[in-house]
Write a protein that holds these residues in place. Structure first.
Motif, PDB file in Angstrom:
ATOM      1  N   TYR A 131      31.925  75.897  51.692  1.00  0.00           N
ATOM      2  CA  TYR A 131      32.968  76.907  51.451  1.00  0.00           C
ATOM      3  C   TYR A 131      34.327  76.250  51.236  1.00  0.00           C
ATOM      4  CZ  TYR A 131      29.400  79.947  53.477  1.00  0.00           C
ATOM      5  OH  TYR A 131      28.240  80.623  53.733  1.00  0.00           O
ATOM      6  N   ARG A 132      35.108  76.815  50.343  1.00  0.00           N
ATOM      7  CA  ARG A 132      36.482  76.337  50.152  1.00  0.00           C
ATOM      8  C   ARG A 132      37.397  77.543  49.995  1.00  0.00           C
ATOM      9  NH1 ARG A 132      35.922  70.942  47.930  1.00  0.00           N
ATOM     10  NH2 ARG A 132      34.268  70.101  49.255  1.00  0.00           N
ATOM     11  N   TYR A 133      38.594  77.389  50.550  1.00  0.00           N
ATOM     12  CA  TYR A 133      39.592  78.437  50.381  1.00  0.00           C
ATOM     13  C   TYR A 133      40.362  78.130  49.118  1.00  0.00           C
ATOM     14  CZ  TYR A 133      43.500  81.531  51.296  1.00  0.00           C
ATOM     15  OH  TYR A 133      44.456  82.508  51.182  1.00  0.00           O
ATOM     16  N   THR A 156      40.261  74.553  53.777  1.00  0.00           N
ATOM     17  CA  THR A 156      39.313  75.047  54.760  1.00  0.00           C
ATOM     18  C   THR A 156      39.482  76.534  55.044  1.00  0.00           C
ATOM     19  OG1 THR A 156      39.526  72.879  55.741  1.00  0.00           O
ATOM     20  CG2 THR A 156      38.418  74.548  57.067  1.00  0.00           C
ATOM     21  N   ILE A 157      38.352  77.226  55.239  1.00  0.00           N
ATOM     22  CA  ILE A 157      38.384  78.605  55.731  1.00  0.00           C
ATOM     23  C   ILE A 157      38.113  78.538  57.239  1.00  0.00           C
ATOM     24  CG2 ILE A 157      37.336  80.890  55.636  1.00  0.00           C
ATOM     25  CD1 ILE A 157      36.526  80.282  52.741  1.00  0.00           C
ATOM     26  N   TRP A 158      39.094  78.946  58.019  1.00  0.00           N
ATOM     27  CA  TRP A 158      38.975  78.906  59.480  1.00  0.00           C
ATOM     28  C   TRP A 158      38.454  80.243  59.982  1.00  0.00           C
ATOM     29  CZ3 TRP A 158      39.614  74.305  61.862  1.00  0.00           C
ATOM     30  CH2 TRP A 158      40.252  73.296  61.122  1.00  0.00           C
ATOM     31  N   ASP A 175      43.887  67.597  53.654  1.00  0.00           N
ATOM     32  CA  ASP A 175      44.419  68.523  52.652  1.00  0.00           C
ATOM     33  C   ASP A 175      43.497  68.664  51.455  1.00  0.00           C
ATOM     34  OD1 ASP A 175      46.476  68.646  54.336  1.00  0.00           O
ATOM     35  OD2 ASP A 175      47.868  67.470  53.125  1.00  0.00           O
ATOM     36  N   LEU A 182      34.206  77.262  58.233  1.00  0.00           N
ATOM     37  CA  LEU A 182      33.075  77.242  57.317  1.00  0.00           C
ATOM     38  C   LEU A 182      33.045  75.845  56.731  1.00  0.00           C
ATOM     39  CD1 LEU A 182      33.498  80.756  55.721  1.00  0.00           C
ATOM     40  CD2 LEU A 182      31.590  79.966  57.126  1.00  0.00           C
TER      41      LEU A 182
END
Lengths: 764, 327
Positions: free
Chosen positions: B190-192, B149-151, B145, B162
């Motif tokens: 990368y982070r969402y 994550t960007i899936w 958590d 990413l």
């Protein structure tokens, strides 16, 4: 995890450090403290006032003009107020001029519809004592006029807030008052008090439990009857609100005032003593508990089982939950009464009229709780605790603590029983070589020092053979399972600052990734040529790979080319500039992930698209030369002004002449170029002979083709061919190239060179 | 021809009173007297043309020789420079600039090169296996958590992500190289998440990995202390704080003190034995450290940038403030 400093002091009575010092100690040696918050600081300037008179406002129907005394020896303040619940004689919180309220409001002298007002009468919500409230907060008559509100309401706590979001395995033992106090005791070497527990009764409850799933390892119940004496006035029991009245009239609430104050300080909503007590113990020792209203439980058997797909229940807050196989539920003879470890059902919820309760303290599967809680978006405090992991020995401790507080309030516990097994986490021994400890830390610690440090944490050295030791970690540290985890305990208690700074590393050959190397060298060359590096977002409106959760809904793909972003950047930045030269190097995500370079050139004054293309190509060519890439080649226009760039007969990029953009695939370039070793050639001893050749060709024939032909026709004595000029004549181009001849072992004669020149001319 | 005589007289005077620049301007420039005389040649009667031309030529040569003999070299030089066309193009010439991130990355590379660290890179579109599982972050572990994550999917069954950190490069590198290992791995991650002045969905990290038989926490302190000292070009006070990362054990945060304030600048630890094993290194004698830090954060500290979103803005006014240092 928030812990009031006063609780910490009770558990570690010798503690002489200030809250801030405790916070620093924990941050440097254990885990990070997010903040230290002095609750009273939010109430500076708020005092107890008494209403002396209430008059209607001359210019506004909804306002009243009051006179409020905050000092018996002085004239009361005139304060304009909009609330309807006040009466003469009421004691109320008064925010004096200059006060900043917890909600950020600044109190100033103000004229309200023509009447000057010298302060504000506050509601509980404005004071952050309740999420909702109506009217001005009415205080106890026993409070002295002029006293600070923080004083009379015991709002003088300091709260230490530990950030255990990213704590990993230590999140479990740092998520309770007792756990934090234990840590402080370890760090300071001060004694840690035990928590008072009652003996759990031998008689069994009138209810039994059947565990029908492996996802529940242990389940224990306490039965409490005869809570009717704790009945409440129903209009003060409003769901989810802080019980404002309880701050005032604690006599109505027979729980320990420490519990009441703590829940209030930590903003934990209060509902009913039976629930509030469970919530307090959860925070105190870390075990989530659930309380059922005994009269709402049908039958005499509770079942712990997995839900069936599509089963539903109504949660405490009234929402319908649709369950799946795997979710753990507690049922009675008729219905689901709780979603285990996450939230109760309103079908068995404690309420005003509750006369008896069943208190659950159990141990559920961490992964399953996590999965269910995430799916249903119910990240309750209980769910978070279960997923962090809880040692099962505290399940009974929690009930014994519950029983203790009931005893204090002279309530008898009717029965207790447990089901399932407690020993699911067997204490396992860890073998630890002390030489490994020293090698890991880079220190030379004596064995007895290491042993002492381990013992401070609560570890036991159960067996020793020279440097090899067998360590038994304490039961409250579920996270200690490997030698390296023990090394961490040793390191932090020894002190990271005492580990030396050592820089005695050996030599090692450097071998950099060639793709990174080429990025750096081509950037250097482009910057030298006046190009500025930019970075743009990798998201695009089209591509191959689509993001499931795109950052920007309008650009859900990963880009396969850098061209559109470069075009946009050129347009965006041309304002107030004569010309722009930009480049970007970035990964792109086509069939393969590759590294691309893009150049962009735009000018207000220039130029035909072929001039722009020429400019871009020239830049690239210079860069290649500087990087030692020997030879590039450019083909003719393919279509729509797109020019292909070739390297060793392979396409490495394109020039989009009308867009002013050139894109190169650096991954391909690296793959085909490899590394070229420079080799020394002996310096020439004999002079060179130079000749020119002029060739007239059809204009569709490029200079490159002429050059290639000359090179292919020249013998090995020709060491250099170079372009000199072009002359256009109708549909023909006349190219002149220079040739340079040399032999290593002799001076070349004119005749010899003439022969070669003749054969080249004949070749054409 | 009368006119010529008058000019001859005037010239005799001028030759003694005017300096070479004035002479040139009066007689030899495009609108000068001699030029005009040459232009008048067309109006001279044919029989006089030859004599006229001869006289004018003599005049010109006379002036030339006087100018030459009267000028010193310095004056001529100055004159020539003045004539050199300093055009708009040169005045407007802009040198190129590196992005502040690249600038910093290359500096970082050079400092670590001094400690014999090589540069390695890895894919940004990464497999779950490398980004999480191999780094001891199994599915359903709460630690996942922490990384939003960007899936990513290509429409088939394949799901990738990413990369949320540069740590997967550790595993990829160790799978194909034997210790001793010393690498840094710079790159985008990368982070969402929602963006603001200090948060971006794409930013840069530098991973570090040093693995052999003797590397200890003391070595780590040496390496990272040297690095920050070089980067900030000053004496650095540094401290390690306990922390938690699934891929290191023990784990710590690195704080450095700048202007009397402690700043958190990197996360690090000794490589978790499970990560070594997942990368194929089972020899219990092998040990080492790994670290990672955010490049944007360092750039913000070093250059005083106040909004991280400027990095990817492709704003030239921003970009052209950096990169004047030689690389």
């Amino acid at each position: 995890m928030k812990i009031p400093y006063s609780i910490l002091k009770k558990l570690v009575p010798q503690l002489s450090l200030s809250p801030v010092e405790v916070a620093n100690l924990l941050t440097l040696n254990s885990y990070e403290v997010d903040s230290v918050l002095d609750i009273s600081s939010a109430y500076v300037g708020v005092v107890v006032g008494q209403i002396k008179s209430i008059q209607p406002h001359p210019n506004a129907d909804k306002l009243k003009v009051t006179e409020v005394s905050i000092d018996d020896n002085q004239t009361p303040l005139v304060i304009v107020c909009g609330a309807s619940n006040i009466q003469i004689g009421n004691k109320v919180p008064v925010a004096t001029i200059g006060t900043q309220l917890p909600n950020g409001m600044n109190i100033q002298q103000a004229s309200l519809r023509g009447v000057d007002s010298f302060g504000m009468l506050c509601s509980a919500k404005e004071l952050n004592l309740s999420q909702e409230s109506e009217g001005v907060m009415i205080l106890s008559d026993s409070f002295a006029v002029g006293a600070a509100l923080s004083q009379v309401l015991n709002l003088n706590e300091v709260v230490i807030d530990i950030d255990n979001k990213g704590l990993g395995t230590r999140a479990a033992d740092s998520s309770s008052f007792y756990g934090v106090a234990r840590e402080v005791s370890i760090l300071t070497n001060y004694h840690l008090n035990d928590i008072a527990l009652a003996h759990l009764p031998r008689q069994k409850p009138g209810y039994s439990v059947k565990i029908q799933t492996r996802l529940c390892q242990y389940y224990s119940l306490l039965e409490v009857k005869d809570l009717s004496q704790y009945a409440f006035d129903s209009n003060v029991l409003s769901k989810g609100n802080y019980r404002v009245d309880l701050y005032v009239q604690t006599e109505k609430y027979q729980l320990d005032p420490v519990i009441v104050n703590t829940l209030k300080t930590l903003h934990i909503p209060q509902y009913h003593p039976a629930i509030d007590l469970g919530n307090y113990i959860t925070h105190e020792i870390g075990q989530p508990m659930h309380v059922f209203d005994i009269e709402k439980v049908a039958g005499k058997t509770l079942i712990v089982r997995e839900a069936q797909d599509g089963e539903t229940m109504i949660s405490l807050d009234g929402t319908e939950l649709i369950l799946q196989k795997g979710d753990i539920v507690i049922t009675d003879a008729e219905k689901i009464i709780a979603l285990a470890g996450i939230i109760g059902s309103n079908q068995a919820a404690v309420s005003d009229g509750t006369t008896g309760v069943l208190v659950e303290s159990a141990h559920f599967d961490a992964q399953q709780i996590r999965a269910t809680a995430r799916r249903l978006k119910l990240l309750t405090d209980a769910a978070k605790r279960f997923e962090r992991g809880i040692p099962s020995y505290i399940a009974d401790q929690a009930l014994a603590r519950y029983a203790y507080f009931l005893e204090q309030a002279q309530v008898t516990v009717a029965g207790y029983q447990s089901w399932g097994r407690k020993n699911n986490e067997k204490k396992s021994e860890i073998r630890l070589d002390y030489r490994y400890v020293n090698s890991y830390l880079g220190v030379e610690l004596d064995s007895n020092i290491i042993t002492k440090l381990l013992e401070r944490v609560g570890c036991e050295v159960v067996h020793s053979r020279s440097e090899e030791h067998t360590i038994l970690p304490p039961i409250w540290r579920l996270d200690l399972t490997t030698p390296e985890e023990l090394i961490e305990e040793i390191a932090r208690l020894y002190g990271y600052d005492k580990i030396p700074i050592r820089l005695d590393i050996s030599l090692l050959p450097i071998k950099n990734n060639p793709l990174f190397e080429i990025q750096r060298s081509i950037s250097r060359s482009l910057v030298a040529q006046g190009y500025t590096e930019i970075m743009t977002y990798p998201y695009s409106t089209q591509g191959i790979f689509r993001m499931k959760n795109p950052v920007n809904q309008e650009a859900p793909y990963l880009r396969t080319t850098l061209v559109p972003h470069m075009e946009e950047s050129l347009k965006k930045n041309l304002l107030a500039r004569e010309e722009l030269s930009l480049f970007e190097i970035s990964h792109v995500f086509g069939e393969k992930e590759e590294v691309f370079l893009v150049l962009g050139y735009i000018s207000r004054t220039v130029k035909t698209s072929s001039e722009v293309a020429h400019q871009l190509y020239q830049t690239l060519f210079r860069s290649f030369l500087q990087m030692g890439v020997k030879y590039t080649n450019i083909t003719r226009i393919v279509e729509d002004n797109i020019i292909l760039v070739l390297y060793q007969e392979q396409e490495i990029g394109k020039i989009f002449a009308t867009k002013g953009v050139l894109e190169i695939n650096l991954s391909t370039l690296v793959a085909i170029s490899g590394h070229q070793q420079e080799i020394f050639s002996p310096l020439a001893k004999y002079p060179a002979v130079k000749r020119d050749i002029t060739v007239q060709v059809d204009s569709v024939i490029t200079a490159q083709q002429v050059y290639d032909t000359i090179v292919s026709l020249a013998t090995s004595l020709c060491e250099l061919v170079y372009y000199k000029s072009i002359y256009q004549e109708g549909i023909y181009n006349k190219y002149t190239f220079g040739l340079q001849f040399r032999a290593n072992d002799r001076s070349l004669s004119d005749e010899e060179v003439n022969t070669i020149m003749d054969s080249i001319e004949k070749g054409f | 021809m009368d006119e010529l005589q008058n000019i001859q007289i005037e010239l005799e005077q001028d030759l003694t009173t005017l300096d070479p620049v004035q002479l040139r301007s009066k007689y030899l420039s495009r609108k000068g007297i001699i030029s005009e005389l040459f232009r008048n040649l067309a109006t001279v009667p044919t029989e006089e043309k030859s004599a006229y031309g001869k006289v004018v030529n003599e005049l010109k040569m006379k002036i030339d020789s006087v100018i030459k003999s009267n000028s010193n070299d310095g004056q001529i030089q100055q004159e020539r420079l003045n004539l050199f066309p300093v055009n708009q193009q040169i005045l407007n010439y802009q040198s190129g600039h590196y992005s502040p991130i690249s600038l910093l990355l290359y500096r970082i590379q050079d400092i670590f090169a001094g400690l014999h660290f090589s540069v390695e890179i890895g894919p940004e579109l990464e497999e779950e296996q490398y980004n999480f599982d191999a780094l001891n972050i199994p599915k359903d572990h709460p630690a996942r958590d922490v990384w939003d994550t960007i899936w990513v999917s290509n429409g088939d069954f394949m799901t990738k992500l990413l990369r949320t950190h540069t740590s997967p490069v550790q595993v990829r590198y160790m799978q194909h190289h034997q210790p001793p290992i010393r690498i840094i791995a710079p790159g985008k991650v990368y982070r969402y998440e929602a963006t603001d002045a200090t948060h971006e969905t794409v930013f840069h990290q530098v991973e570090g990995l040093m693995v052999d038989t003797t590397t200890s926490i003391a070595t780590f302190k040496g390496v990272i202390h040297h690095f920050f000292q070089q980067l900030f070009d000053q004496e650095i006070t540094m401290r390690l704080r306990p922390s938690y990362f699934p891929f290191t054990e023990p784990s710590f945060e690195i704080d450095i003190k700048i202007n009397d304030t402690w700043l958190e600048v990197a996360g690090a630890g000794m490589v978790n034995r499970k990560v070594l094993e997942n990368s194929g290194i089972t020899d219990p004698k092998i040990q080492g450290f790994a670290f990672g830090f955010g490049v944007e954060r360092l750039a913000m500290i070093l250059y005083g940038i106040d909004d991280v979103r400027l990095i990817h803005s492709a704003n030239i006014d921003f970009a052209q403030q950096f990169g004047k240092e030689l690389i």
